[in-house]
Design a protein around this motif. Structure first.
Motif, PDB file in Angstrom:
ATOM      1  N   PHE A 143       0.836  -1.214   0.000  1.00  0.00           N
ATOM      2  CA  PHE A 143       0.000   0.000   0.000  1.00  0.00           C
ATOM      3  C   PHE A 143       0.867   1.260   0.000  1.00  0.00           C
ATOM      4  O   PHE A 143       0.510   2.266  -0.620  1.00  0.00           O
ATOM      5  CB  PHE A 143      -0.973  -0.032   1.179  1.00  0.00           C
ATOM      6  CG  PHE A 143      -2.059  -1.070   0.987  1.00  0.00           C
ATOM      7  CD1 PHE A 143      -3.047  -0.879   0.026  1.00  0.00           C
ATOM      8  CD2 PHE A 143      -2.074  -2.245   1.713  1.00  0.00           C
ATOM      9  CE1 PHE A 143      -4.030  -1.842  -0.194  1.00  0.00           C
ATOM     10  CE2 PHE A 143      -3.051  -3.210   1.506  1.00  0.00           C
ATOM     11  CZ  PHE A 143      -4.039  -3.011   0.545  1.00  0.00           C
ATOM     12  N   GLU A 144       2.006   1.183   0.670  1.00  0.00           N
ATOM     13  CA  GLU A 144       2.908   2.348   0.683  1.00  0.00           C
ATOM     14  C   GLU A 144       3.399   2.655  -0.735  1.00  0.00           C
ATOM     15  O   GLU A 144       3.490   3.817  -1.134  1.00  0.00           O
ATOM     16  CB  GLU A 144       4.082   2.081   1.624  1.00  0.00           C
ATOM     17  CG  GLU A 144       4.931   3.325   1.842  1.00  0.00           C
ATOM     18  CD  GLU A 144       6.077   3.110   2.811  1.00  0.00           C
ATOM     19  OE1 GLU A 144       6.116   2.061   3.486  1.00  0.00           O
ATOM     20  OE2 GLU A 144       6.933   4.010   2.893  1.00  0.00           O
ATOM     21  N   LEU A 145       3.724   1.613  -1.492  1.00  0.00           N
ATOM     22  CA  LEU A 145       4.213   1.824  -2.864  1.00  0.00           C
ATOM     23  C   LEU A 145       3.132   2.472  -3.736  1.00  0.00           C
ATOM     24  O   LEU A 145       3.421   3.348  -4.558  1.00  0.00           O
ATOM     25  CB  LEU A 145       4.644   0.490  -3.480  1.00  0.00           C
ATOM     26  CG  LEU A 145       5.972  -0.076  -2.957  1.00  0.00           C
ATOM     27  CD1 LEU A 145       6.145  -1.526  -3.403  1.00  0.00           C
ATOM     28  CD2 LEU A 145       7.153   0.767  -3.424  1.00  0.00           C
TER      29      LEU A 145
ATOM     30  N   ASP B 160      -1.771  11.124   1.821  1.00  0.00           N
ATOM     31  CA  ASP B 160      -0.857  11.505   2.913  1.00  0.00           C
ATOM     32  C   ASP B 160      -1.130  10.664   4.159  1.00  0.00           C
ATOM     33  O   ASP B 160      -0.201  10.216   4.843  1.00  0.00           O
ATOM     34  CB  ASP B 160      -1.006  12.996   3.245  1.00  0.00           C
ATOM     35  CG  ASP B 160      -0.558  13.899   2.096  1.00  0.00           C
ATOM     36  OD1 ASP B 160       0.162  13.407   1.197  1.00  0.00           O
ATOM     37  OD2 ASP B 160      -0.943  15.085   2.098  1.00  0.00           O
ATOM     38  N   LEU B 161      -2.419  10.467   4.454  1.00  0.00           N
ATOM     39  CA  LEU B 161      -2.776   9.634   5.607  1.00  0.00           C
ATOM     40  C   LEU B 161      -2.293   8.201   5.400  1.00  0.00           C
ATOM     41  O   LEU B 161      -1.777   7.559   6.312  1.00  0.00           O
ATOM     42  CB  LEU B 161      -4.296   9.641   5.825  1.00  0.00           C
ATOM     43  CG  LEU B 161      -4.909  10.953   6.343  1.00  0.00           C
ATOM     44  CD1 LEU B 161      -6.445  10.858   6.318  1.00  0.00           C
ATOM     45  CD2 LEU B 161      -4.438  11.258   7.763  1.00  0.00           C
ATOM     46  N   ALA B 166       1.273   3.750   6.706  1.00  0.00           N
ATOM     47  CA  ALA B 166       2.163   2.666   6.257  1.00  0.00           C
ATOM     48  C   ALA B 166       3.529   2.808   6.928  1.00  0.00           C
ATOM     49  O   ALA B 166       4.093   1.834   7.431  1.00  0.00           O
ATOM     50  CB  ALA B 166       2.289   2.683   4.734  1.00  0.00           C
ATOM     51  N   LYS B 167       4.056   4.021   6.950  1.00  0.00           N
ATOM     52  CA  LYS B 167       5.373   4.235   7.569  1.00  0.00           C
ATOM     53  C   LYS B 167       5.325   3.936   9.068  1.00  0.00           C
ATOM     54  O   LYS B 167       6.240   3.341   9.627  1.00  0.00           O
ATOM     55  CB  LYS B 167       5.852   5.668   7.344  1.00  0.00           C
ATOM     56  CG  LYS B 167       6.295   5.919   5.915  1.00  0.00           C
ATOM     57  CD  LYS B 167       7.498   6.846   5.844  1.00  0.00           C
ATOM     58  CE  LYS B 167       7.947   7.054   4.412  1.00  0.00           C
ATOM     59  NZ  LYS B 167       8.512   5.865   3.779  1.00  0.00           N
ATOM     60  N   ALA B 171       7.744  -1.848   8.248  1.00  0.00           N
ATOM     61  CA  ALA B 171       9.075  -2.350   8.607  1.00  0.00           C
ATOM     62  C   ALA B 171       9.994  -1.265   9.165  1.00  0.00           C
ATOM     63  O   ALA B 171      11.113  -1.560   9.587  1.00  0.00           O
ATOM     64  CB  ALA B 171       9.732  -2.997   7.387  1.00  0.00           C
ATOM     65  N   GLU B 172       9.523  -0.010   9.161  1.00  0.00           N
ATOM     66  CA  GLU B 172      10.301   1.046   9.822  1.00  0.00           C
ATOM     67  C   GLU B 172       9.565   1.559  11.059  1.00  0.00           C
ATOM     68  O   GLU B 172      10.003   2.515  11.682  1.00  0.00           O
ATOM     69  CB  GLU B 172      10.538   2.216   8.858  1.00  0.00           C
ATOM     70  CG  GLU B 172      11.463   1.870   7.724  1.00  0.00           C
ATOM     71  CD  GLU B 172      11.605   3.034   6.748  1.00  0.00           C
ATOM     72  OE1 GLU B 172      12.602   3.750   6.822  1.00  0.00           O
ATOM     73  OE2 GLU B 172      10.701   3.202   5.898  1.00  0.00           O
ATOM     74  N   GLY B 173       8.428   0.939  11.379  1.00  0.00           N
ATOM     75  CA  GLY B 173       7.626   1.411  12.502  1.00  0.00           C
ATOM     76  C   GLY B 173       7.219   0.267  13.416  1.00  0.00           C
ATOM     77  O   GLY B 173       8.070  -0.399  14.001  1.00  0.00           O
ATOM     78  N   MET B 174       5.920   0.041  13.489  1.00  0.00           N
ATOM     79  CA  MET B 174       5.371  -0.910  14.457  1.00  0.00           C
ATOM     80  C   MET B 174       5.939  -2.327  14.313  1.00  0.00           C
ATOM     81  O   MET B 174       6.290  -2.963  15.316  1.00  0.00           O
ATOM     82  CB  MET B 174       3.855  -0.928  14.282  1.00  0.00           C
ATOM     83  CG  MET B 174       3.091  -1.735  15.282  1.00  0.00           C
ATOM     84  SD  MET B 174       1.319  -1.670  14.905  1.00  0.00           S
ATOM     85  CE  MET B 174       1.236  -2.758  13.472  1.00  0.00           C
TER      86      MET B 174
END
Lengths: 314, 314
Positions: A143-145, B160-161, B166-167, B171-174
């Protein structure tokens, strides 16, 4: 039909200058190029994740597949005139999403598979907890992509892709199909052909349809023809998968085979017979190709993909 | 500080007409209203999923929490003048995402918990495979809710939300935080205070920050003040969680307590001492409140939330 490499050799000796309606070597080249592009995109996207086991597991999980779904995105985008770079990102997204589903489906509590794409599954190479997290993070990455800020598609088209991917993969799509598949395995009553087709459409077809219609969605164009193509292709793909489970070897398929027949599960092959299943798959390939006739020669690669799907595991 | 009910009684006997800088009864009312709104939104969104075990498990998983993250979205939206309906959808999205993380974290291969929010965990009530799929589909639902076609936010704000969520959760967060937490449990070297703060910021803080800044993101406003508030709140929340693990009972917390101290894991309490941890949490609450001073009385509910976080499990 032989392996892609054998096909490549075979086409090299075709007479030059002859009409080239469908070159399977072209298909192989496009498939490989699409896989390289989506792999490279995913590698770049995952670079900030460092080298912890989850990052290693994510890279492992997206490696080694043929990349059919990413290829379908990229080829449908080419057909519809969508920007190639955007197609690569969307192709990478669906490959990440597909990889997440494989990692979770392979877990001991699900299909309990030790081998995937000829390599140990994530929970075998690392552990179950890592496999759960790897799958989770790969879904997020998909979803990020699609939401990436630098896209030139326009925000609404990006949202359309996101909504479509969520519907295709969530509780009304792929996850539902996997749940139905697990329920069928413990059910005393074998599924009918209609029920299997419905289940497989959720489990596999919806994501293939999203991929093959992505080019139209990117351009805000009518996805009807691509959808007809994708629906026939998706079903043919699943029938071919059932045939491979019977006829394939672990070396060719890259994962354990014979599981369905050993478990007595109803499949297209058990219900149609091996020859009946092959004929049905071929009919579906023809239907998939006919759906793209209006696009003329520009659809040749996608037509070749349909023919290839029933001859190979992708 | 006492339970919300006790606080409600206490505030009723305050002299009428006196200044009302911070009414904890107001906070309780807002928290409950936000939870009702996000629950209702999720119930509607999940209606098409039918009544299969995965759909039942999804409903079970989103039920019974206090809804702090959804509340933070809704209150930050109120503060920034964002449309309430959009805030409810975004609040429902983060509650779905948080629920997914709890279902997966509770799995036997992860934290192996039988009880969550006073109820059996999904894998205990159904089975592990269902729990994996329930978590997967809840994550998908979170992104689907943010991408919804009927939103009046504008497509770019929705993206933006999505990017932010996602961030915060990937894999860079939760997911990174959960992996770090698991690694810490098997490590011979206990974490330092800085390392714990970093881990907890990934595991819990990032999602709280997304929630508390969502209102600003919805309006395209500067989220800096809300971010400062959220960062202090998030850390206070985690310190309070460690305190509850020592002081709380299963009835109050709704899940097993004493796990961290029993396992000898380094926590804020083990490193700061019980009193030291309480003082640090209180300092962080004060910092969170100061960050919102520029908003005047309009930020009173969010300030009350910060005070409440260190007194209760949310």
């Amino acid at each position: 039909m032989g392996s892609p490499r054998a096909l490549l050799r075979w086409t090299r000796v075709e007479p030059l200058g002859a009409p080239r309606p469908l070159m399977l070597s072209d298909f192989s080249t496009h498939l490989k190029a699409a896989a390289d592009a989506t792999q490279s995109c995913l590698a770049t996207a995952m670079r900030p994740f460092g080298d912890l086991p989850i990052a290693q597991g994510m890279r492992h999980a997206v490696t080694g597949g043929k990349g059919l779904r990413g290829f379908l995105v990229i080829e449908s985008a080419r057909l519809m005139g969508a920007p190639e770079q955007e197609a690569v990102y969307a192709g990478a997204a669906v490959e990440a999403l597909h990889a997440y589903s494989l990692v979770h489906d392979d877990l001991p509590c699900m299909d309990d598979d030790d081998l995937r794409r000829g390599q140990p599954t994530v929970h075998k190479k690392w552990d179950e907890a890592t496999a759960v997290l790897v799958g989770d993070a790969l879904q997020t990455l998909a979803f990020e992509l699609l939401a990436r800020p630098a896209s030139c598609l326009g925000a609404q088209r990006q949202l359309d892709l996101i909504t479509g991917l969520a519907k295709a993969s969530g509780a009304e799509g792929m996850v539902l199909g996997q749940a139905q598949d697990m329920a069928a395995e413990t059910s005393a009553v074998p599924l009918t052909l209609t029920e299997i087709a419905h289940l497989q459409n959720n489990k596999t077809g919806a994501l293939i349809e999203w991929s093959a219609t992505a080019g139209a969605v990117m351009m805000g164009a009518d996805p009807a023809l691509l959808r007809r193509y994708a629906q026939s292709l998706g079903l043919a793909f699943q029938i071919a998968d059932d045939i491979l489970d019977v006829e394939g070897t672990i070396d060719v398929v890259g994962k354990a085979t014979g599981k369905d027949s050993a478990s007595g599960k109803a499949t297209f092959v058990s219900l149609l017979g091996l020859e009946g299943a092959k004929l049905r798959a071929q009919d579906l390939v023809d239907e998939a190709c006919v759906a793209l006739d209006d696009f003329g020669d520009r659809a040749n690669i996608l037509k070749a993909a349909a023919r290839f799907v029933v001859s190979r595991d992708l």
